[in-house]
Design a protein around this motif. Structure first.
Motif, mmCIF file in Angstrom:
data_model
loop_
_atom_site.group_PDB
_atom_site.id
_atom_site.type_symbol
_atom_site.label_atom_id
_atom_site.label_comp_id
_atom_site.label_asym_id
_atom_site.label_seq_id
_atom_site.Cartn_x
_atom_site.Cartn_y
_atom_site.Cartn_z
ATOM 1 N N PHE A 175 -8.105 -6.145 1.349
ATOM 2 C CA PHE A 175 -7.907 -5.629 2.700
ATOM 3 C C PHE A 175 -8.902 -4.527 3.060
ATOM 4 O O PHE A 175 -9.267 -3.708 2.214
ATOM 5 N N ILE B 217 -2.490 -1.335 2.191
ATOM 6 C CA ILE B 217 -1.207 -0.730 2.550
ATOM 7 C C ILE B 217 -0.666 0.091 1.373
ATOM 8 O O ILE B 217 -0.853 -0.265 0.217
ATOM 9 N N LEU C 19 11.439 -6.023 -3.135
ATOM 10 C CA LEU C 19 10.544 -5.026 -3.719
ATOM 11 C C LEU C 19 10.361 -3.822 -2.782
ATOM 12 O O LEU C 19 10.397 -2.674 -3.216
ATOM 13 N N LEU C 20 10.208 -4.107 -1.506
ATOM 14 C CA LEU C 20 10.016 -3.013 -0.545
ATOM 15 C C LEU C 20 11.290 -2.181 -0.391
ATOM 16 O O LEU C 20 11.253 -0.958 -0.274
ATOM 17 N N GLY D 137 11.626 -0.122 -3.411
ATOM 18 C CA GLY D 137 10.668 0.986 -3.323
ATOM 19 C C GLY D 137 11.159 2.097 -2.418
ATOM 20 O O GLY D 137 10.989 3.278 -2.699
ATOM 21 N N PHE E 195 3.317 -8.602 4.529
ATOM 22 C CA PHE E 195 2.124 -9.457 4.443
ATOM 23 C C PHE E 195 1.265 -9.080 3.239
ATOM 24 O O PHE E 195 0.720 -9.940 2.550
ATOM 25 N N TYR E 196 1.171 -7.804 2.999
ATOM 26 C CA TYR E 196 0.366 -7.351 1.852
ATOM 27 C C TYR E 196 0.903 -7.959 0.558
ATOM 28 O O TYR E 196 0.158 -8.476 -0.264
ATOM 29 N N LEU E 197 2.219 -7.920 0.398
ATOM 30 C CA LEU E 197 2.814 -8.486 -0.812
ATOM 31 C C LEU E 197 2.649 -10.005 -0.844
ATOM 32 O O LEU E 197 2.342 -10.589 -1.882
ATOM 33 N N ALA E 198 2.840 -10.648 0.322
ATOM 34 C CA ALA E 198 2.678 -12.101 0.391
ATOM 35 C C ALA E 198 1.257 -12.488 -0.008
ATOM 36 O O ALA E 198 1.040 -13.460 -0.730
ATOM 37 N N SER E 199 0.290 -11.688 0.434
ATOM 38 C CA SER E 199 -1.105 -12.016 0.155
ATOM 39 C C SER E 199 -1.424 -11.914 -1.335
ATOM 40 O O SER E 199 -2.512 -12.272 -1.767
ATOM 41 N N ARG E 200 -0.474 -11.392 -2.111
ATOM 42 C CA ARG E 200 -0.655 -11.345 -3.565
ATOM 43 C C ARG E 200 0.202 -12.386 -4.265
ATOM 44 O O ARG E 200 0.414 -12.333 -5.480
ATOM 45 N N PRO F 44 8.562 -14.332 0.047
ATOM 46 C CA PRO F 44 9.154 -13.417 1.028
ATOM 47 C C PRO F 44 10.423 -12.720 0.542
ATOM 48 O O PRO F 44 10.611 -11.526 0.780
ATOM 49 N N ASP G 103 3.366 -5.518 8.059
ATOM 50 C CA ASP G 103 2.119 -5.374 7.317
ATOM 51 C C ASP G 103 2.362 -5.191 5.823
ATOM 52 O O ASP G 103 1.574 -5.638 5.001
ATOM 53 N N GLU G 104 3.469 -4.522 5.489
ATOM 54 C CA GLU G 104 3.817 -4.371 4.074
ATOM 55 C C GLU G 104 4.220 -5.719 3.482
ATOM 56 O O GLU G 104 3.817 -6.075 2.375
ATOM 57 N N PRO H 216 5.301 2.880 -1.232
ATOM 58 C CA PRO H 216 5.975 3.949 -1.976
ATOM 59 C C PRO H 216 7.072 3.386 -2.868
ATOM 60 O O PRO H 216 7.752 2.430 -2.492
ATOM 61 N N GLY H 217 7.217 3.976 -4.034
ATOM 62 C CA GLY H 217 8.344 3.620 -4.898
ATOM 63 C C GLY H 217 8.125 2.389 -5.750
ATOM 64 O O GLY H 217 8.964 2.051 -6.568
ATOM 65 N N VAL H 218 7.010 1.676 -5.562
ATOM 66 C CA VAL H 218 6.736 0.500 -6.380
ATOM 67 C C VAL H 218 5.492 0.781 -7.214
ATOM 68 O O VAL H 218 4.426 1.034 -6.672
ATOM 69 N N ALA I 274 -1.916 -17.534 -1.579
ATOM 70 C CA ALA I 274 -2.317 -16.629 -2.664
ATOM 71 C C ALA I 274 -2.133 -17.309 -4.016
ATOM 72 O O ALA I 274 -2.996 -17.218 -4.882
ATOM 73 N N LEU J 290 -5.702 -11.258 -10.686
ATOM 74 C CA LEU J 290 -5.253 -12.541 -10.145
ATOM 75 C C LEU J 290 -6.299 -13.650 -10.276
ATOM 76 O O LEU J 290 -5.976 -14.826 -10.126
ATOM 77 N N PHE K 282 4.146 -4.077 -9.623
ATOM 78 C CA PHE K 282 3.632 -4.898 -8.528
ATOM 79 C C PHE K 282 2.647 -5.946 -9.051
ATOM 80 O O PHE K 282 2.749 -7.141 -8.758
ATOM 81 N N ASP L 193 2.025 -16.477 1.012
ATOM 82 C CA ASP L 193 2.223 -16.340 -0.438
ATOM 83 C C ASP L 193 1.809 -17.604 -1.184
ATOM 84 O O ASP L 193 1.327 -17.540 -2.311
#
Ligand SMILES: Nc1ncnc2c1ncn2[C@@H]1O[C@H](COP(=O)(O)OP(=O)(O)O)[C@@H](O)[C@H]1O
Ligand SMILES: [Mg+2]
Lengths: 251, 444
Positions: free
Chosen positions: A84, A88, B407-408, B411, B392-397, B401, B389-390, A91-93, A76, A162, A98, A73
């Protein structure tokens, strides 16, 4: 901007990257090509900091700092972005929530002002034009039920929001129809400028008809074995990868 | 055995006392119903873990507490301000409040309801509704075999009676708010009867809350009857104290072309058991039974559901999701019966559990029993953690943590919450779920 020296990376005990070197400067677009399984996605994920890939040797210097020391993070927020190969679903977000959260985290980090939902909505609408995305996507869950092409567009949308310094696009062109390909390519061209850099991981030269790279590299068995200009991509297209052997390997 | 007898004695003598307080106040049929249920209660034992249906839920800790039963409300004991946080914008003037199971008219407001809609205490059934109440009360929740239901039925007093007459439509949501607050451990037996007439449209919020962290026991029973072509949305929100005990039964009975949707949310309680049973008793019935439970610490929540397809051409959908943290435990047992002749049944069931800690345990048992041909049925269950993987996807944005986990998790719950049609219920749940998990997110 980015300097990769002698990078070795393993996953589940097997070494995938085996001494990779690459230098990328601001304002440049690099294409990395290579056959399936050569380690392209591994390189992309190592740069983004995926925890299951272990770097065993070598270094990665980004903007004068040791990139490998930073959590994913943090990377980023420092301006590294990975589109990617297989985005990925969350769901729900909602996409809007986001993206705003991601935007505000970076804004905070950069000392810029955070945006409230209304302000962010305006920004998002502008950015969505770049990827020709319908506004209905704003309130849908991230990538959920998106087609392959829509997911890829969504990655480019995130990139547009971003505004990274270093964008790594992992096969963003694969599986796209001509329309989506054009949209993605336009998106990348619009966003590329003299202050940022793009690494396009691809295994077709098709995308390079739309985006002119400054350099083309061939990644083979975990090493960059050949670098050149756009003509190298053409050569790969006509001859395949068989004629390329790792540097120093016996013929 | 001896122990069990004295535990039951406490409740039985309270029942006897209660019957005396009601003498001469209720219609004969109600007295008879209580008396039949009282006899069954006397004959039955409380379930133990030797009983297959109660294998994972031990009620001994509930029975051990010498709860007092109250049949009189101390006037003014609870102020409006204390219950304000639990009210909903959609039902400002269609709200019935109960304190420790007893109707509190001064906290209730039913002024916004059309005249023909009956929303009253079961202790004050108006003459013109007497027949409807008599026909349905106790007709679906079995006091013959179920001890807790027998006990509840034996002491029916200030429950809620909602009757939407044939062809009526209620715009506001009817809110039945059960507040528990007591200086000493109290047992109460909330009772609800909802009768949705032919072609009626309504939604009912049934919520259980407590402003404090008191120890108490709610033994609740709700019966729902949806007549031909009725549309009923039913929100059941259990937000009790984390030291509360909550045993509840919800029974739904549906007639031809009716459409019933239930959201069953469980956030509070130390030991919680909810039995929900829907009978699809005629053709072309639509049933949606969704649920969400969020448990932390040492909470224990057990959802047992049965969806009983008795006739052809009916559809049922069920999604129950659970989030477990700390050393909590959740049980899901979902049965779907497709009876002989119930052809063209379409029944789908899914239970998903998200474990946020290594100490939490989920047990899930979806069961399909099909005795008819030409049906479409599916069921599934998962127990898992947040995916690397989920994260990581968020971290990559650039999302840190802690936020990514929040957030997950949000969700995961949102999948159920976002389907809720009432905005203020949705918003309340969004907040409650995050608060409960000590997470914060700036979400609109
Ligand atoms: N989780 C994993 N465990 C073991 N090997 C893996 C794993 N993921 C990828 N690999 C292997 O790493 C190699 C490189 O994969 P990848 O970087 O995805 O290649 P590319 O993107 O160039 O197609 C492949 O041989 C692949 O099988
Ligand atoms: Mg790849």
């Amino acid at each position: 901007m980015l300097e990769i020296r002698n990078l070795h990376a393993v996953i589940d005990g097997s070494e995938i990257l085996k001494g990779l070197n690459l230098t990328v400067n601001a304002g440049e677009i690099h294409a990395i090509m290579g056959p399936n399984g050569s380690g392209k996605s591994t390189l992309a994920k190592v740069l983004a900091g995926h925890p299951t890939y272990k770097v065993t040797e070598g270094e990665v210097i980004y903007e004068g700092r040791n990139l490998l020391e930073l959590a994913p993070d943090e990377r980023a927020r420092e301006g590294v972005f990975l589109a990617f190969q297989y985005p990925i679903e969350i769901p729900g977000v909602s996409n809007a929530n986001f993206l705003r959260m991601a935007y505000n985290e970076k804004a905070k980090h950069d000392g810029r002002e955070e945006l409230d939902p209304l302000e962010f909505d305006d920004l998002l609408k502008e950015k969505m034009k770049i990827v020709e995305m319908d506004s209905s996507f704003i309130n849908r869950s991230v990538n959920e039920g998106f087609s392959g092409g829509e997911k890829k567009r969504n990655e480019i949308l995130q990139m547009a929001v971003l505004e990274p310094k270093l964008a790594v696009l992992d096969e963003t062109d694969s599986g796209l129809d001509i329309d989506a390909l054009r949209v993605v390519a336009n998106g990348v061209s619009t966003l590329a400028n003299k202050d940022n850099a793009v690494i396009l991981v691809t295994h077709y030269q098709r995308l390079l008809n739309y985006i002119e790279p400054n350099f083309v590299h061939v990644l083979y068995k975990g090493q960059i074995v050949k670098s050149g200009g756009k003509e190298l991509a053409m050569e790969l297209e006509s001859k395949g990868y068989d004629w390329i052997k790792p540097a120093g390997a016996k013929a | 055995m001896q122990q069990a007898a004295t535990e039951k004695e406490n409740y039985f003598s309270a029942y006897k006392l209660f019957v005396r307080t009601r003498e001469g106040k209720d219609p004969a049929w109600l007295n008879e119903l209580r008396s039949r249920a009282g006899s069954r209660f006397e004959a039955l034992d409380f379930p133990t873990t030797r009983n297959e249906e109660w294998k994972y839920t031990n009620v001994a800790p509930i029975l051990k507490v010498p709860f007092r039963q109250v049949f009189d409300l101390e006037p003014g004991a609870v102020k409006m301000a204390a219950i304000e946080p639990y009210t909903y914008a959609e039902s400002r003037t269609s709200r019935m409040v109960f304190i420790n199971g007893l109707y509190a008219p001064e906290l209730s407001d039913l002024s916004g309801l059309p005249k023909e809609i009956v929303v009253t205490s079961l202790a004050e059934i108006p003459q013109e509704s007497n027949d409807v109440a008599r026909r349905h009360l106790g007709a679906y929740a079995s006091y013959e075999e179920e001890t807790f239901t027998a006990l509840n039925t034996a002491v029916i007093g200030d429950g809620a009676f909602v009757h939407i007459p044939d062809g009526s439509m209620v715009e506001q949501s009817i809110h039945l708010l059960f507040v528990s607050t007591a200086k000493e451990p109290i047992a109460s037996h909330p009772r609800v009867l909802i009768v949705a007439g032919k072609g009626s449209i309504a939604s009912v919020i049934e919520s259980y809350v407590s402003p404090g962290e008191d120890i108490y026991f709610n033994n609740a029973v709700t019966e729902v009857f949806a007549d031909e072509n009725a549309v009923l949305n039913h929100y059941r929100l259990q937000e009790e104290s984390e030291r509360a005990f909550h045993v509840a039964t919800t029974r739904i009975h549906q007639k031809r072309d009716s459409n019933y949707t239930s959201y069953s949310i469980s956030l509070g309680g130390e030991i919680v058991r909810h039995n929900l049973n829907a009978v699809l008793d005629d053709e072309h019935v639509e049933t949606t039974i969704d649920g969400l439970y969020v448990v932390t610490g040492k909470q224990h929540v057990d959802n047992h559901t049965t969806i009983d397809h008795r006739e052809p051409f009916c559809n049922s959908h069920q999604v129950y999701k659970g989030i477990l943290d700390g050393r909590s435990r959740a049980i899901f047992n979902g049965k779907i019966f497709v009876r002989e002749g119930a052809v063209k049944t379409d029944a789908h069931q899914l239970n998903k559990n998200l474990l946020l800690s290594g100490g939490a345990t989920a047990n899930t048992k979806p069961q399909l029993e099909i005795f008819a041909d030409d049906v479409k049925c599916s069921h599934g269950a998962t127990i898992g953690q947040l995916e690397d993987d989920e994260l990581f996807y968020l971290a990559s944005r650039g999302i840190n943590p802690e936020m990514a986990r929040a957030l997950l998790t949000f969700g995961f719950a949102e999948d159920v919450i976002s389907k809720i049609k009432l905005k203020s219920v949705r918003e309340r749940l969004d907040r409650a779920v995050l608060d409960k998990l000590h997470q914060s997110l700036e979400i609109e």
